[in-house]
Design an enzyme around this catalytic site. Structure first.
Site, short mmCIF file in Angstrom:
data_model
loop_
_atom_site.label_atom_id
_atom_site.label_comp_id
_atom_site.label_asym_id
_atom_site.label_seq_id
_atom_site.Cartn_x
_atom_site.Cartn_y
_atom_site.Cartn_z
N GLY A 59 37.73 -64.72 79.07
CA GLY A 59 36.45 -64.08 78.76
C GLY A 59 36.57 -63.16 77.58
CG PHE A 111 31.18 -71.37 81.63
CD1 PHE A 111 32.10 -70.36 81.84
CD2 PHE A 111 31.15 -72.43 82.53
CE1 PHE A 111 32.97 -70.40 82.92
CE2 PHE A 111 32.02 -72.48 83.62
CZ PHE A 111 32.92 -71.46 83.81
CB SER A 169 32.02 -68.79 86.28
OG SER A 169 30.83 -68.21 85.79
CG ASN A 171 27.56 -65.43 85.53
OD1 ASN A 171 26.82 -64.90 86.35
ND2 ASN A 171 28.59 -64.81 84.97
CB THR A 172 28.03 -72.36 85.77
OG1 THR A 172 28.32 -71.85 84.46
CG2 THR A 172 27.66 -73.83 85.66
CE LYS A 207 39.38 -65.61 86.60
NZ LYS A 207 39.31 -65.15 85.21
CG ASN A 236 35.82 -65.47 87.74
OD1 ASN A 236 35.26 -64.61 87.05
ND2 ASN A 236 35.97 -66.71 87.34
N GLY A 258 35.86 -54.80 86.82
CA GLY A 258 36.26 -53.42 86.58
C GLY A 258 36.71 -52.71 87.83
#
Ligand SMILES: Cc1cc2nc3c(=O)[nH]c(=O)nc-3n(C[C@H](O)[C@H](O)[C@H](O)COP(=O)(O)O)c2cc1C
Length: 330
Positions: A59, A111, A169, A171-172, A207, A236, A258
């Site tokens: 990333g 992505f 991920s 986000n997909t 991952k 992730n 984070g």
């Protein structure tokens, strides 16, 4: 430290623009150069010799633009990507959000990638040195995501020190379904087959998401071992918002990274180590922002560790500082 001056300027920018500025600074050589790491930090994992165990997580350098500059910061390895077969823009902006007080980030980049061809060309143009992993993704509109990963293995086996299969991920849409039992076995069989056909047998890690529940984890680990994979990256970004005090940012969709991810990802890492024993290499990722945190991550069961978000808050001297700190106290 120069980052004390740069940080307010960068934080005045949208996080994605700040990241572009950081990449440009690295390309221009405007960054600290860490001392070579202490020889006692060397370790061999998956047959590869790492100068130290700290890598930059996927990333940060999605398109392999700053591999050598990242190595010069003190990282023992760089993982580029995620890379998708065809170029794609990712989600509409804004799509990265800082929560400074929590030292966290929420992103839903989705992505954004220049695609296999561009990343492969950059990797082959540079002198082959250091450990460079390539993290593989799938196109959002792909009719066959399994084929996308297999294609990535075929494409990058000769230039990547190792390959990472990113099925975590958030986000997909639907991507994380590939972690489910049958889907995972089918995916990993295709990946293993692509590796056998490639001229070089690159180590492969998978991952996973920190949101895998306790019941699902054993089957995921078994499938990864059964398919002959070499390791796992744990983990992730998370869908959880625990530890995020900024309610405006917490309401944004995407994955959180984070400091708030540190404790839960360590817990998952320890569970994973207990399940896999010495059968897999484990890369511990999530919330590392100091030498102490790095040491704790290693103690939680990691052979190697990675960070991304910590560097946004601590600056480009963080990897050098962590590596020096690890050497000092062993
Ligand atoms: C802005 C951003 C983009 C990311 N992009 C990717 C990606 O393309 N592929 C991937 O596997 N992980 C990606 N990650 C996840 C990181 O590699 C890492 O697993 C996660 O951020 C936890 O580590 P950290 O707390 O040190 O950031 C991304 C994280 C961030 C913050």
């Amino acid at each position: 430290m120069i980052y004390d001056l740069a940080r307010p300027l960068l934080f005045a920018l949208d996080p994605e623009r700040a990241h572009r500025a950081a990449i440009a600074a690295l390309q221009a050589g405007l960054v600290p150069r860490a001392a070579p790491s202490d020889p006692t930090l060397k370790r061999t994992v998956m047959g590869l010799e790492f100068p130290n165990p700290l890598g930059v997580a996927a990333g940060f350098d999605k398109n392999a633009e700053v591999v050598d500059a990242a190595l010069a910061l003190g990282f023992g390895f760089v993982e580029v990507g995620s890379v998708t077969p065809r170029p794609q823009p990712g989600n509409p902006k804004p799509r990265v959000f800082r929560s400074v007080a929590d030292r966290a980030l929420v992103n839903r980049l989705g992505f954004n990638s220049e695609g296999h061809d561009a990343v492969y060309a950059r990797l082959t143009r540079r002198a082959p040195r250091g450990i460079v992993g390539v993290n593989l993704g799938a196109n959002k509109d792909s009719p066959d995501r399994v084929a996308d990963y297999a294609q990535g293995v075929t494409r990058f086996s000769d230039v990547a020190s190792y390959l990472a299969i990113n099925i975590s991920s958030p986000n997909t849409p639907g991507l994380r379904d590939l972690q489910e039992k049958e889907g995972l076995a089918r995916l990993l069989a295709a990946v293993a087959e692509a590796r056998e056909r490639a001229p070089r047998r690159a180590p492969i890690v998978v991952k996973i998401a920190p949101d895998l529940d306790d019941e699902a984890l054993p089957a995921v680990c078994e499938a990864i071992i059964a398919a002959g994979m070499d390791g796992m990256i744990v983990a992730n970004t998370t869908l959880s918002r625990v530890g995020l005090s900024n309610t405006r940012i917490a309401a944004e969709s995407g994955g959180m990274s984070g400091r708030p991810l540190f404790a839960p990802s360590n817990k998952l890492l320890t569970r994973t180590r207990a399940l896999v024993g010495a059968r897999l290499a484990l890369i511990g990722t999530g919330g590392i922002d100091s030498a102490t945190a790095a040491r704790q991550k290693l103690l939680a069961g990691a052979d190697l560790i990675q960070l991304y978000t910590g560097m946004i808050y601590e600056g480009p001297e963080l990897p050098g500082r962590i590596v020096a700190g690890l050497a000092k106290r062993g």
